[in-house]
Design a protein around this motif. Sequence first.
Motif, PDB file in Angstrom:
ATOM      1  N   VAL A   1       0.843  -1.190   0.000  1.00  0.00           N
ATOM      2  CA  VAL A   1       0.000   0.000   0.000  1.00  0.00           C
ATOM      3  C   VAL A   1       0.883   1.247   0.000  1.00  0.00           C
ATOM      4  O   VAL A   1       0.641   2.206  -0.742  1.00  0.00           O
ATOM      5  CB  VAL A   1      -0.941   0.003   1.221  1.00  0.00           C
ATOM      6  N   HIS A   2       1.928   1.211   0.805  1.00  0.00           N
ATOM      7  CA  HIS A   2       2.875   2.325   0.879  1.00  0.00           C
ATOM      8  C   HIS A   2       3.514   2.575  -0.481  1.00  0.00           C
ATOM      9  O   HIS A   2       3.619   3.720  -0.944  1.00  0.00           O
ATOM     10  CB  HIS A   2       3.937   2.012   1.928  1.00  0.00           C
ATOM     11  N   ALA A   3       3.942   1.509  -1.157  1.00  0.00           N
ATOM     12  CA  ALA A   3       4.619   1.639  -2.443  1.00  0.00           C
ATOM     13  C   ALA A   3       3.683   2.129  -3.542  1.00  0.00           C
ATOM     14  O   ALA A   3       4.122   2.786  -4.497  1.00  0.00           O
ATOM     15  CB  ALA A   3       5.225   0.296  -2.854  1.00  0.00           C
ATOM     16  N   ALA A   4       2.394   1.823  -3.427  1.00  0.00           N
ATOM     17  CA  ALA A   4       1.432   2.197  -4.469  1.00  0.00           C
ATOM     18  C   ALA A   4       1.082   3.680  -4.453  1.00  0.00           C
ATOM     19  O   ALA A   4       0.539   4.209  -5.435  1.00  0.00           O
ATOM     20  CB  ALA A   4       0.164   1.374  -4.310  1.00  0.00           C
ATOM     21  N   GLY A   5       1.383   4.368  -3.371  1.00  0.00           N
ATOM     22  CA  GLY A   5       1.114   5.800  -3.297  1.00  0.00           C
ATOM     23  C   GLY A   5      -0.374   6.103  -3.401  1.00  0.00           C
ATOM     24  O   GLY A   5      -1.202   5.472  -2.748  1.00  0.00           O
TER      25      GLY A   5
END
Length: 263
Positions: free
Chosen positions: A203-207
């Motif tokens: 989720v963090h990486a997907a922005g």
Amino acid sequence: MLQVTGIGAAAVLTLSACGSSDADSSGSSSSGDSGGKKLSGTVNVFAAASLKESFTKLGEQFEKEHPGTKVTFNFGGSDSLAAGITGGAPADVFAAASPKTMKTVTDAGDADGKPSTFVRNQLEIATLPGNPNKVSSLKDLTKPGQKVVLCAKEVPCGAAAQTALTSSKLKLTPVSYEQDVKSALTKVELKEADAAVVYKTDVHAAGDKVEGVEFPESKDAINDYPIAPLKKAPNAEAGKAFIELVKSADGQKALTEAGFLKP
């Protein structure tokens, strides 16, 4: 130049990388310099899909610190990666998303020493941007009409989701089971699903492509991530140096910034 490939490509890699060494790298500095010895050749790293962003960053750092090396990654579901390793695919390092998938490799006698836990990860619900269906709990995913994607049950993120659902006494029939966590997340990013149960790091990486929703049951399903050098490593010395970097202060900083929990 750092390369990222699939497991199929890894299976056809030649064994022409720099020869391995039995030298112990425990005396390495925090940057994983293998005791001052010059490293060269390709380092083949098989790693869980959820490690893609942080490991790619560390691979670039490793190449800068060791001119003449190239880090090649094979990201995917840990179960598939483990099967590739036990099937003879050339690899120097295996970083799995669960002890169970690492056990496949250790039971086959393919790990060089005892694996060590280097990070942990926790589940989170990924919804469409703005959370239009107002998902606020794991139970909300069971409502009629919700198109939810889960990782396959044999994949660590899928096994963790099943643990969370079981502890909540919930039953959920997804529209699809995906073979790794990135594939599950992509379904939401492409608006082919309303939500997916993935890792916080994804989720963090997907922005802003998705919105994350935390749920308390995720604390019952935190995954330990083990890492180990491999016995038949084409470039064992460089592989062990990469592991030292992952476990160093620099490595842990990159991983915690990506949303991983400390071991």
